[in-house]
Design a protein around this motif. Structure first.
Motif, PDB file in Angstrom:
ATOM      1  N   LEU A 145       0.829  -1.206   0.000  1.00 41.68           N
ATOM      2  CA  LEU A 145       0.000   0.000   0.000  1.00 41.68           C
ATOM      3  C   LEU A 145       0.865   1.258   0.000  1.00 41.68           C
ATOM      4  O   LEU A 145       0.508   2.268  -0.609  1.00 41.68           O
ATOM      5  CB  LEU A 145      -0.927   0.002   1.211  1.00 41.68           C
ATOM      6  CG  LEU A 145      -2.263  -0.714   1.071  1.00 41.68           C
ATOM      7  CD1 LEU A 145      -3.046  -0.619   2.369  1.00 41.68           C
ATOM      8  CD2 LEU A 145      -3.075  -0.150  -0.080  1.00 41.68           C
ATOM      9  N   LEU A 146       2.007   1.190   0.682  1.00 42.11           N
ATOM     10  CA  LEU A 146       2.915   2.341   0.707  1.00 42.11           C
ATOM     11  C   LEU A 146       3.419   2.654  -0.699  1.00 42.11           C
ATOM     12  O   LEU A 146       3.409   3.820  -1.136  1.00 42.11           O
ATOM     13  CB  LEU A 146       4.088   2.049   1.641  1.00 42.11           C
ATOM     14  CG  LEU A 146       5.173   3.131   1.733  1.00 42.11           C
ATOM     15  CD1 LEU A 146       4.596   4.406   2.327  1.00 42.11           C
ATOM     16  CD2 LEU A 146       6.343   2.642   2.567  1.00 42.11           C
ATOM     17  N   ALA A 169       3.231   5.933  -5.716  1.00 42.00           N
ATOM     18  CA  ALA A 169       3.010   6.029  -7.158  1.00 42.00           C
ATOM     19  C   ALA A 169       1.821   6.924  -7.481  1.00 42.00           C
ATOM     20  O   ALA A 169       1.880   7.771  -8.387  1.00 42.00           O
ATOM     21  CB  ALA A 169       2.794   4.630  -7.744  1.00 42.00           C
ATOM     22  N   ALA A 170       0.730   6.763  -6.718  1.00 40.96           N
ATOM     23  CA  ALA A 170      -0.476   7.555  -6.975  1.00 40.96           C
ATOM     24  C   ALA A 170      -0.228   9.032  -6.712  1.00 40.96           C
ATOM     25  O   ALA A 170      -0.626   9.895  -7.514  1.00 40.96           O
ATOM     26  CB  ALA A 170      -1.627   7.044  -6.108  1.00 40.96           C
ATOM     27  N   VAL A 171       0.422   9.350  -5.601  1.00 41.89           N
ATOM     28  CA  VAL A 171       0.681  10.759  -5.271  1.00 41.89           C
ATOM     29  C   VAL A 171       1.626  11.387  -6.288  1.00 41.89           C
ATOM     30  O   VAL A 171       1.441  12.547  -6.697  1.00 41.89           O
ATOM     31  CB  VAL A 171       1.253  10.868  -3.844  1.00 41.89           C
ATOM     32  CG1 VAL A 171       1.735  12.297  -3.565  1.00 41.89           C
ATOM     33  CG2 VAL A 171       0.208  10.465  -2.813  1.00 41.89           C
ATOM     34  N   ALA A 172       2.631  10.634  -6.716  1.00 37.46           N
ATOM     35  CA  ALA A 172       3.565  11.163  -7.712  1.00 37.46           C
ATOM     36  C   ALA A 172       2.853  11.481  -9.020  1.00 37.46           C
ATOM     37  O   ALA A 172       3.067  12.549  -9.615  1.00 37.46           O
ATOM     38  CB  ALA A 172       4.690  10.153  -7.953  1.00 37.46           C
ATOM     39  N   SER A 209       0.541  19.479  -1.951  1.00 42.43           N
ATOM     40  CA  SER A 209      -0.467  18.929  -1.044  1.00 42.43           C
ATOM     41  C   SER A 209      -1.370  17.928  -1.757  1.00 42.43           C
ATOM     42  O   SER A 209      -2.455  17.613  -1.257  1.00 42.43           O
ATOM     43  CB  SER A 209      -1.323  20.059  -0.452  1.00 42.43           C
ATOM     44  OG  SER A 209      -2.046  20.740  -1.470  1.00 42.43           O
ATOM     45  N   ALA A 210      -0.934  17.397  -2.897  1.00 39.80           N
ATOM     46  CA  ALA A 210      -1.747  16.459  -3.670  1.00 39.80           C
ATOM     47  C   ALA A 210      -2.097  15.219  -2.865  1.00 39.80           C
ATOM     48  O   ALA A 210      -3.197  14.672  -2.978  1.00 39.80           O
ATOM     49  CB  ALA A 210      -1.021  16.067  -4.957  1.00 39.80           C
ATOM     50  N   GLY A 211      -1.170  14.752  -2.041  1.00 35.30           N
ATOM     51  CA  GLY A 211      -1.448  13.568  -1.223  1.00 35.30           C
ATOM     52  C   GLY A 211      -2.577  13.808  -0.245  1.00 35.30           C
ATOM     53  O   GLY A 211      -3.475  12.963  -0.085  1.00 35.30           O
ATOM     54  N   ALA A 255       7.024  12.002  -2.270  1.00 32.81           N
ATOM     55  CA  ALA A 255       6.561  11.684  -3.624  1.00 32.81           C
ATOM     56  C   ALA A 255       6.013  12.921  -4.325  1.00 32.81           C
ATOM     57  O   ALA A 255       6.275  13.147  -5.511  1.00 32.81           O
ATOM     58  CB  ALA A 255       5.485  10.596  -3.559  1.00 32.81           C
ATOM     59  N   ALA A 256       5.244  13.734  -3.589  1.00 33.62           N
ATOM     60  CA  ALA A 256       4.712  14.961  -4.173  1.00 33.62           C
ATOM     61  C   ALA A 256       5.836  15.912  -4.572  1.00 33.62           C
ATOM     62  O   ALA A 256       5.779  16.560  -5.629  1.00 33.62           O
ATOM     63  CB  ALA A 256       3.760  15.643  -3.193  1.00 33.62           C
TER      64      ALA A 256
END
Length: 265
Positions: A21-22, A27-30, A64-66, A126-127
Motif C-alpha cells: 500500500l505504501l 506512485a499515486a501521489v507522484a 499537497s496532492a497527497g 513523492a509529491a
C-alpha cells in the motif's frame, strides 16, 4: 503494554500489505502531483495569464496532492490493521494472550504510529519528487526557496499520518473489512467531493464543508486543490487536526462500546 505493542508491530510486519500500500500510495501521489502541476500550469498559460493560478499557490496545491486525493491509502491501511483480526479470526487469540481488550486496542493504535509517520513522509516526498520537476518544466518554478513550500510538505506529512490513525478508529467501529474499506473509498473519493462542491454553491451551508473530514485534513496542510479553486474554505491548521482526529476518536469510542466488547466464539 510494551509486549502488546511489539506483538502488534510484528503482526503488521509479517505481511506484505503495509509496504504494498505504501508503494501504491507513492506512485499515486507522484502521478497526481506531476499531472496537476503540468495540467494547471500549461492549461493556465494556454487560457491566458488572467486565468492562470499564481505560481506560489500552484506549487502549494501540487505539494499537497497527497492530502487532497491520496489519503485513501493511509486511512484504508489503518482500518485494515484492526479489521484483519476479525476477518482472519485471530482476534480470539489476541484476547486470549491479552484479556484486557483496552490494552489490545491501545496497542494497535500505538503500533500504527510509526507506519503513519512513514506514510506521511513518503507522501510528501513523492509529491516533491514528481511535482518540483513538473513545475520547473512548466516554467513557473518549483518554489523550493519559499518557506511556505516546506511548511506545506511538513504539515502534509502530519495530515497523512493523522489519516491512518483515523482509519484505526473506523476499523474499530466497523470490524467487517470489506464494508469499512468500501465505505471509506466511497466517502473519500466520491461522496465527500460531491458534497463539498454542492455546499460550495450554497452560501448558507458553505461553512459546513470546512468540518468534513477531507477538508479538515487539507486544513492541516494549509491548502488544497479545492481551496485554491475557491470551492472550499479551510479551517486553521490546528483546528483541522483536532477535527480530523476527532472523527477517529468518536468512531473508536463507539466501536469500543459496541463491536470491540462483544463476546467472541
Amino acid at each position: 503494554m510494551s509486549a502488546a505493542i511489539r506483538a502488534e508491530i510484528r503482526k503488521i510486519l509479517t505481511t506484505r500489505l503495509w509496504w504494498a500500500l505504501l508503494l501504491a500510495m507513492v506512485a499515486a501521489v507522484a502521478v497526481l502531483a506531476g499531472s496537476l502541476a503540468l495540467a494547471t500550469a500549461l492549461g493556465g498559460q494556454a487560457a491566458g495569464d488572467e486565468l492562470a493560478v499564481p505560481p506560489d499557490q500552484l506549487a502549494l496545491t501540487v505539494y499537497s496532492a497527497g492530502v487532497t486525493l491520496g489519503y485513501v491509502f493511509p486511512v484504508a491501511f489503518g482500518a485494515i490493521v484492526v479489521t484483519q483480526e476479525f476477518r482472519h479470526r485471530t482476534f480470539q487469540t489476541s484476547v486470549l494472550a491479552e484479556p484486557r481488550r483496552t490494552r489490545v486496542a491501545v496497542a494497535k493504535l500505538v503500533a500504527t504510529v510509526p507506519f503513519a509517520l512513514a506514510y506521511g513522509v513518503a507522501s510528501s516526498a513523492a509529491a516533491l519528487a514528481a511535482g518540483a520537476p513538473a513545475l520547473a518544466l512548466a516554467g513557473d518554478g518549483a518554489m523550493l526557496d519559499d518557506p511556505a513550500t516546506w511548511r506545506t510538505l511538513g504539515l502534509g506529512a502530519v495530515a497523512m499520518a493523522a489519516w491512518m490513525l483515523v482509519g484505526v478508529g473506523f476499523g474499530t467501529l466497523v470490524t467487517n473489512q470489506v464494508a469499512v474499506i468500501v465505505g471509506l473509498i466511497m466517502w473519500t473519493q466520491i461522496v465527500e467531493p460531491l458534497v463539498r462542491i454542492a455546499l460550495g454553491y450554497w452560501d448558507a451551508a458553505a461553512p459546513v464543508a470546512r468540518f468534513l473530514p477531507g477538508a479538515a485534513g487539507e486544513a492541516v496542510a494549509g491548502t488544497s486543490f479545492y481551496s485554491a479553486t475557491g470551492l472550499s474554505d479551510l479551517l486553521p491548521a490546528w483546528a483541522g487536526l483536532l477535527v480530523l482526529l476527532g472523527y477517529g476518536l468518536v468512531a473508536a469510542a463507539i466501536g469500543w462500546r459496541t463491536s470491540f466488547r462483544h463476546d467472541i466464539t
